[in-house]
Design a protein around this motif. Structure first.
Motif, PDB file in Angstrom:
ATOM      1  N   UNK A  90      -8.270  -5.185  -0.318  1.00 43.53           N
ATOM      2  CA  UNK A  90      -7.717  -5.756   0.907  1.00 43.53           C
ATOM      3  C   UNK A  90      -8.491  -5.210   2.107  1.00 43.53           C
ATOM      4  N   UNK A  91      -9.196  -6.095   2.794  1.00 49.42           N
ATOM      5  CA  UNK A  91      -9.950  -5.716   3.990  1.00 49.42           C
ATOM      6  C   UNK A  91      -9.237  -6.224   5.239  1.00 49.42           C
ATOM      7  N   UNK A  92      -9.412  -5.489   6.330  1.00 51.72           N
ATOM      8  CA  UNK A  92      -8.941  -5.899   7.658  1.00 51.72           C
ATOM      9  C   UNK A  92      -7.428  -6.033   7.771  1.00 51.72           C
ATOM     10  N   UNK A  93      -6.683  -5.135   7.107  1.00 50.54           N
ATOM     11  CA  UNK A  93      -5.238  -5.129   7.317  1.00 50.54           C
ATOM     12  C   UNK A  93      -4.970  -4.142   8.448  1.00 50.54           C
ATOM     13  N   UNK A  94      -4.982  -4.681   9.674  1.00 49.06           N
ATOM     14  CA  UNK A  94      -4.804  -3.865  10.878  1.00 49.06           C
ATOM     15  C   UNK A  94      -5.733  -2.644  10.864  1.00 49.06           C
ATOM     16  N   UNK A  95      -7.005  -2.888  10.765  1.00 53.51           N
ATOM     17  CA  UNK A  95      -8.041  -1.842  10.785  1.00 53.51           C
ATOM     18  C   UNK A  95      -8.076  -0.987   9.518  1.00 53.51           C
ATOM     19  N   UNK A  96      -7.315  -1.339   8.510  1.00 51.34           N
ATOM     20  CA  UNK A  96      -7.309  -0.568   7.264  1.00 51.34           C
ATOM     21  C   UNK A  96      -7.979  -1.365   6.154  1.00 51.34           C
ATOM     22  N   UNK A  97      -8.527  -0.620   5.186  1.00 51.84           N
ATOM     23  CA  UNK A  97      -9.025  -1.216   3.949  1.00 51.84           C
ATOM     24  C   UNK A  97      -8.327  -0.508   2.794  1.00 51.84           C
ATOM     25  N   UNK A  98      -7.737  -1.313   1.914  1.00 55.34           N
ATOM     26  CA  UNK A  98      -6.963  -0.762   0.802  1.00 55.34           C
ATOM     27  C   UNK A  98      -7.467  -1.286  -0.531  1.00 55.34           C
ATOM     28  N   UNK A  99      -7.268  -0.476  -1.558  1.00 58.87           N
ATOM     29  CA  UNK A  99      -7.297  -0.948  -2.934  1.00 58.87           C
ATOM     30  C   UNK A  99      -5.856  -0.857  -3.414  1.00 58.87           C
ATOM     31  N   UNK A 100      -5.283  -2.010  -3.796  1.00 57.20           N
ATOM     32  CA  UNK A 100      -3.919  -2.077  -4.308  1.00 57.20           C
ATOM     33  C   UNK A 100      -3.977  -2.319  -5.807  1.00 57.20           C
ATOM     34  N   UNK A 101      -3.155  -1.600  -6.538  1.00 62.93           N
ATOM     35  CA  UNK A 101      -3.021  -1.809  -7.979  1.00 62.93           C
ATOM     36  C   UNK A 101      -1.545  -2.078  -8.251  1.00 62.93           C
ATOM     37  N   UNK A 102      -1.274  -3.236  -8.827  1.00 62.06           N
ATOM     38  CA  UNK A 102       0.092  -3.643  -9.119  1.00 62.06           C
ATOM     39  C   UNK A 102       0.326  -3.645 -10.616  1.00 62.06           C
ATOM     40  N   UNK A 103       1.486  -3.156 -11.025  1.00 61.60           N
ATOM     41  CA  UNK A 103       1.949  -3.327 -12.395  1.00 61.60           C
ATOM     42  C   UNK A 103       3.030  -4.395 -12.350  1.00 61.60           C
ATOM     43  N   UNK A 104       2.858  -5.411 -13.191  1.00 59.75           N
ATOM     44  CA  UNK A 104       3.823  -6.509 -13.259  1.00 59.75           C
ATOM     45  C   UNK A 104       4.435  -6.567 -14.648  1.00 59.75           C
TER      46      UNK A 104
END
Length: 122
Positions: A90-104
């Motif tokens: 995830x780029x450009x989330x209010x000046x933040x860059x994240x790597x998200x890992x979801x377990x479904x």
């Protein structure tokens, strides 16, 4: 009888879409359909450990507001029967860059996020 891998992939990417829509809109309520009611979140925002109920993410999205330039990309989907793991950059989330890992987990025929962990890039 069972879903194909391609169908599971499509269903999973649709299941996480409310989360992505909520990030863009800056609205926690928009994210809720993606998550199980008892989902949890863990990760670091800077040096601060974020851990607990998924409501923490809803509240954070509400507090920072809309992110019209956010650009999430699904980079990995791994499915094993009724369990799945999804990685999103995830780029450009209010000046933040994240790597998200979801377990479904597929519960009553529907994919739902039960846990989110994340890394905040500097």
């Amino acid at each position: 009888m069972g879903n194909t891998a391609a169908q599971d992939y499509d269903d999973i990417t649709k299941a996480i879409q409310p989360y992505l829509d909520g990030a863009k809109a800056g609205k926690g309520d928009t994210m809720k359909p993606a998550f199980h009611a008892n989902a949890t979140v863990y990760g670091y925002l800077g040096d601060t450990l974020v851990s607990g109920p998924i409501k923490l993410i809803y509240d954070w999205a509400d507090s920072i507001g809309p992110a019209p330039k956010v650009t999430p990309r699904v980079v990995k989907v791994d499915v094993a029967g009724t369990a799945a793991n999804v990685r999103i950059e995830v780029d450009n989330w209010q000046q933040h860059r994240f790597t998200d890992v979801f377990n479904l987990l597929k519960i009553d025929g529907k994919w739902v996020i039960v846990n989110k962990i994340f890394h905040t890039h500097q």
